[in-house]
Scaffold this active site. Sequence first.
Site, PDB file in Angstrom:
ATOM      1  CB  THR A  23      -1.022  -0.033   1.190  1.00 40.03           C
ATOM      2  OG1 THR A  23      -2.121   0.936   0.812  1.00 40.03           O
ATOM      3  CG2 THR A  23      -0.293   0.098   2.571  1.00 40.03           C
ATOM      4  CB  CYS A  29      -3.753   5.950   6.345  1.00 40.22           C
ATOM      5  SG  CYS A  29      -4.962   6.992   5.484  1.00 40.22           S
ATOM      6  CG  HIS A  46      -4.382   2.407   3.400  1.00 43.82           C
ATOM      7  ND1 HIS A  46      -3.634   2.712   2.236  1.00 43.82           N
ATOM      8  CD2 HIS A  46      -4.609   3.299   3.775  1.00 43.82           C
ATOM      9  CE1 HIS A  46      -3.229   3.908   2.282  1.00 43.82           C
ATOM     10  NE2 HIS A  46      -3.905   4.296   3.327  1.00 43.82           N
TER      11      HIS A  46
END
Length: 160
Positions: A23, A29, A46
């Site tokens: 990711t 995040c 995520h």
Amino acid sequence: MMEIIKVGMADLNVTTYPNALTTLGLGSCVGVCIYDTKTKAIGMIHIMLPYSWGVKNNTNPAKFADTGIPLLIEKMEELGVAKKNMVAKLAGGAQMFEVTRSEFMNIGKRNVEAAKKVLQDLGISIVAEDTGGNYGRTIIFYSEDGRLEIKTIGKGTKTI
């Protein structure tokens, strides 16, 4: 032949050996990575926000730690993974912007705390983490051995 599978923002995926999951651009995040030491199955989510409380018609459980992490565990179990064999690694949760004195506005820190609480409630140990700071991360999670490669601009690459 290893395939590297992308996990988008507010998204999750699972795969098995020899594949990897990646990711991009984890700021506030948090990437929660689950590894099964026996089957070499891996999963990644995520998450963007800590809790889905008060969100009506949540159409994307992967956006939140409290709804997304249990869904990730469920997907791992569908691959035949026993929860007792799962371990977790965390990355992200940065404070990307100057925040006033309000802790509430430090989404990165709150995301990390929520992810840890959900994993603890599910009985999954966190074996490594690279969280906090004020910089973004891109991560690659390998099924071969559960290593998590973390790439940062200006801080190089490290593996946990």
